[in-house]
Design an enzyme around this catalytic site. Structure first.
Site, short mmCIF file in Angstrom:
data_model
loop_
_atom_site.label_atom_id
_atom_site.label_comp_id
_atom_site.label_asym_id
_atom_site.label_seq_id
_atom_site.Cartn_x
_atom_site.Cartn_y
_atom_site.Cartn_z
N HIS A 75 0.85 -1.20 0.00
CA HIS A 75 0.00 0.00 0.00
C HIS A 75 0.88 1.25 0.00
CE1 HIS A 75 -4.21 -1.51 1.21
NE2 HIS A 75 -3.57 -2.46 0.55
N TYR A 203 -9.22 5.48 7.87
CA TYR A 203 -9.41 5.76 9.30
C TYR A 203 -10.42 6.90 9.38
CZ TYR A 203 -5.14 3.11 10.36
OH TYR A 203 -4.19 2.13 10.50
N PRO A 295 -4.81 0.15 19.16
CA PRO A 295 -4.58 -0.31 17.79
C PRO A 295 -4.53 0.77 16.71
CG PRO A 295 -6.75 -0.99 18.56
CD PRO A 295 -6.05 -0.40 19.72
N LYS A 299 0.55 -0.10 15.26
CA LYS A 299 1.93 -0.14 15.72
C LYS A 299 2.28 -1.35 16.60
CE LYS A 299 3.61 3.17 13.48
NZ LYS A 299 3.59 2.53 12.19
N TYR A 388 3.61 6.49 10.15
CA TYR A 388 2.78 5.36 9.73
C TYR A 388 3.63 4.27 9.06
CZ TYR A 388 -1.40 2.82 8.45
OH TYR A 388 -2.37 1.85 8.36
P1 FAD Z 1 1.37 -12.33 21.43
O1 FAD Z 1 0.88 -12.32 20.05
O2 FAD Z 1 0.44 -11.99 22.53
O3 FAD Z 1 1.99 -13.77 21.69
C1 FAD Z 1 2.37 -14.19 22.99
C2 FAD Z 1 2.32 -15.70 23.06
O4 FAD Z 1 2.77 -16.12 24.33
C3 FAD Z 1 0.92 -16.24 22.90
O5 FAD Z 1 0.88 -17.23 21.89
C4 FAD Z 1 0.57 -16.79 24.27
O6 FAD Z 1 -0.29 -17.91 24.22
C5 FAD Z 1 1.93 -17.14 24.81
N1 FAD Z 1 1.98 -17.15 26.28
C6 FAD Z 1 1.38 -16.30 27.14
N2 FAD Z 1 1.66 -16.63 28.41
C7 FAD Z 1 2.44 -17.72 28.36
C8 FAD Z 1 3.04 -18.52 29.36
N3 FAD Z 1 2.89 -18.26 30.65
N4 FAD Z 1 3.78 -19.57 28.95
C9 FAD Z 1 3.96 -19.84 27.63
N5 FAD Z 1 3.42 -19.10 26.65
C10 FAD Z 1 2.66 -18.05 27.00
N6 FAD Z 1 -1.77 -4.69 16.64
C11 FAD Z 1 -1.91 -4.02 15.51
O7 FAD Z 1 -0.92 -3.47 15.02
N7 FAD Z 1 -3.17 -3.94 14.92
C12 FAD Z 1 -4.28 -4.59 15.46
O8 FAD Z 1 -5.36 -4.54 14.91
C13 FAD Z 1 -4.14 -5.31 16.63
N8 FAD Z 1 -5.19 -5.98 17.20
C14 FAD Z 1 -5.00 -6.66 18.38
C15 FAD Z 1 -6.04 -7.38 19.01
C16 FAD Z 1 -5.85 -8.06 20.23
C17 FAD Z 1 -6.98 -8.81 20.89
C18 FAD Z 1 -4.58 -8.02 20.84
C19 FAD Z 1 -4.36 -8.71 22.18
C20 FAD Z 1 -3.54 -7.35 20.21
C21 FAD Z 1 -3.74 -6.67 18.98
N9 FAD Z 1 -2.70 -6.01 18.31
C22 FAD Z 1 -2.85 -5.33 17.18
C23 FAD Z 1 -1.38 -6.07 18.80
C24 FAD Z 1 -0.60 -7.17 18.11
O9 FAD Z 1 -1.43 -8.22 17.76
C25 FAD Z 1 0.45 -7.57 19.09
O10 FAD Z 1 1.32 -6.45 19.25
C26 FAD Z 1 1.23 -8.81 18.68
O11 FAD Z 1 0.42 -9.95 18.77
C27 FAD Z 1 2.42 -8.97 19.61
O12 FAD Z 1 3.03 -10.20 19.39
P2 FAD Z 1 3.76 -10.97 20.55
O13 FAD Z 1 4.31 -12.18 19.91
O14 FAD Z 1 4.65 -10.03 21.25
O15 FAD Z 1 2.61 -11.34 21.59
C1 DHB Z 2 -5.69 -3.23 11.12
C2 DHB Z 2 -5.65 -2.98 12.46
C3 DHB Z 2 -5.22 -1.76 12.90
O1 DHB Z 2 -5.16 -1.50 14.20
C4 DHB Z 2 -4.84 -0.77 12.02
O2 DHB Z 2 -4.47 0.43 12.50
C5 DHB Z 2 -4.85 -1.03 10.69
C6 DHB Z 2 -5.28 -2.27 10.23
C7 DHB Z 2 -6.17 -4.55 10.63
O3 DHB Z 2 -6.48 -5.42 11.43
O4 DHB Z 2 -6.26 -4.72 9.40
#
Ligand code: FAD
Ligand code: DHB
Length: 397
Positions: A75, A203, A295, A299, A388
């Site tokens: 994009h 947005y 969200p 980021k 962004y």
């Molecule tokens: P996570 O993806 O949370 O992975 C952590 C892993 O550790 C999980 O698989 C979990 O099961 C495991 N874990 C937890 N505790 C334990 C334990 N005690 N022992 C072993 N394993 C464990 N970001 C965006 O940019 N846009 C979005 O739209 C967006 N939507 C989101 C929606 C939700 C519901 C959430 C929670 C986050 C969202 N985010 C979004 C943020 C983005 O998804 C996260 O920043 C990203 O998932 C971070 O990745 P991570 O691997 O650090 O953590």
């Molecule tokens: C999406 C989520 C976001 O938080 C964002 O800023 C842009 C896109 C998505 O899930 O596609």
């Protein structure tokens, strides 16, 4: 208790843990990942969709980019809409950079498959995962799997276990400072197998609240609505969602809206959370384990990737050059970029959502004035675009 050994033990097989393990494996550094739930459960969590180029480059270096580069969509712009007025932000024109729209679920699946192919060990459904002696030179993790207790000895522990994980809790309260801001609304997300309303993300700020039109492909859309924290998914039938979305998207875009049955609906709370420091002895907090952003601005996942980039460089230097001193650089380097991301997400969230009575008349006028200032000048749009697409990653000293 069964004993095992590795160099870097990784807690969590989300995007942070998987990316780190693949990168370290490329440098010949041994890792074991411990994950609390099943792989299918991890893939059931629909989250982010916009990848910065810095993230994409790392995935390429990790050897898991084939699908992202063939199926992801580049994009070159993004749109803001303020009460029906559409303002394009030409990302590439303004910054020379672009973003890739490719789902977190897909990138996670690609990395899971690559991990399996390369024979990197991951223990799914590991329970009672607990780091020990992280300040010593001999840290270890205990966990259980299929009724057997294990002790995993290691040199370093990467806490990639998300916001609710165990790693952050391992840092004593008198060592860490936690910063938190909880917003008075959530995001209701809906995924559907329908073509997106627009080629670029929109947005949209309206008096009824914020809405975001995003996508996963030419045939799969992802939409979000700002909703009160008291709402539940059951309050929102598909019909109600689509009707509300029509009221919150610009009118000339709504003409292109194709509705259909949802394939997923969920509500995400919105908050900022930052833990300082991100390193304690030989334990490192990576991604959501150390910080969360609302969200708006996409980021969260991208900040997780920049943490991984920094830790990857540090671990490579430790094992290739024997320079252990460089581990002190992790927290300051990661936090500088994190606070930038926190600031941008706060700014986007603050300006685009409806805060109702929480903002007084003066604050509401400031909001309007700020938006007019940024969206009516090339300089303003460039500032938005630069953040962004993502700020550059910082190198080690
Ligand atoms: P996570 O993806 O949370 O992975 C952590 C892993 O550790 C999980 O698989 C979990 O099961 C495991 N874990 C937890 N505790 C334990 C334990 N005690 N022992 C072993 N394993 C464990 N970001 C965006 O940019 N846009 C979005 O739209 C967006 N939507 C989101 C929606 C939700 C519901 C959430 C929670 C986050 C969202 N985010 C979004 C943020 C983005 O998804 C996260 O920043 C990203 O998932 C971070 O990745 P991570 O691997 O650090 O953590
Ligand atoms: C999406 C989520 C976001 O938080 C964002 O800023 C842009 C896109 C998505 O899930 O596609």
């Amino acid at each position: 208790m069964e004993r095992k050994k590795t160099q870097v033990a990784i807690i969590g097989a989300g995007p942070s843990g998987l990316l780190l393990s693949l990168l370290l494996n490329k440098q010949g550094i041994d890792t074991v990942i411990l994950e609390r739930v099943t792989g299918d459960y991890v893939l059931g969590r629909i989250r982010a969709g916009v990848l910065e180029q810095g993230f994409a480059k790392l995935v390429r270096e990790a050897g898991a980019a084939h699908n992202m580069d063939t199926l992801g969509e580049v994009h070159h712009g993004v749109e803001f809409a303020i009460d029906d007025k559409r303002v394009p932000i030409e990302l590439t024109e303004l910054t020379g950079e672009s973003v890739i729209v490719y789902g977190q679920v897909d990138i996670t699946r690609d990395m899971m498959e690559e991990r399996e192919k390369r024979g990197i060990e991951a223990v799914y459904e590991a329970s009672n995962v607990q780091p020990h002696d992280v300040k010593s030179d001999n840290p270890y993790i205990t966990y259980e799997k299929d009724g057997v207790e294990y002790k995993l000895e290691c040199d370093y522990i990467a806490g990639c276990d998300g916001f609710h994980g165990v790693s952050r809790k391992t840092i004593p309260d008198d060592v860490k400072t936690e910063y938190e801001k909880v917003y008075p609304f959530g995001w209701l997300g809906l995924m559907s197998d329908t073509p997106p309303i627009n080629e670029e993300l929109i947005y949209s700020k309206t008096k009824r609240g914020f809405a975001l039109a995003s996508m996963r492909s030419k045939t799969r859309s992802r939409y979000y609505l700002q909703v009160p924290l008291s709402d539940t998914v059951e309050d929102w039938s598909d019909e109600r969602f689509w009707e509300e979305l029509k009221k919150r998207m610009p009118k000339d875009a709504v003409k292109n809206l194709v509705t259909g049955k949802s394939i997923e609906k969920s509500i995400v709370p919105t908050r900022s959370f930052i833990c300082e420091p991100l390193q304690y002895g030989n334990l490192f907090l990576v991604g959501d384990a150390g910080h969360i952003v609302p969200p708006t601005g996409a980021k969260g996942l991208n900040l997780a990737a920049s943490d991984v980039a920094t830790l990857y460089k540090i671990m490579t230097r430790v094992y290739k050059e024997g320079d252990k001193k460089c581990i002190e650089q992790y927290s300051p380097i990661a936090l500088r970029r994190i606070w930038n991301g926190v600031r941008f997400s706060w700014w986007m969230t603050d300006l685009l959502h409806n805060f109702g009575d929480e903002k007084d008349f003066y604050e509401q006028r400031m909001e309007t004035s700020e938006l007019e200032f940024f969206l009516n000048s090339e300089a303003g749009k460039k500032v938005i675009a630069e953040q962004y697409v993502g700020l550059p990653y910082e190198d080690l000293k």
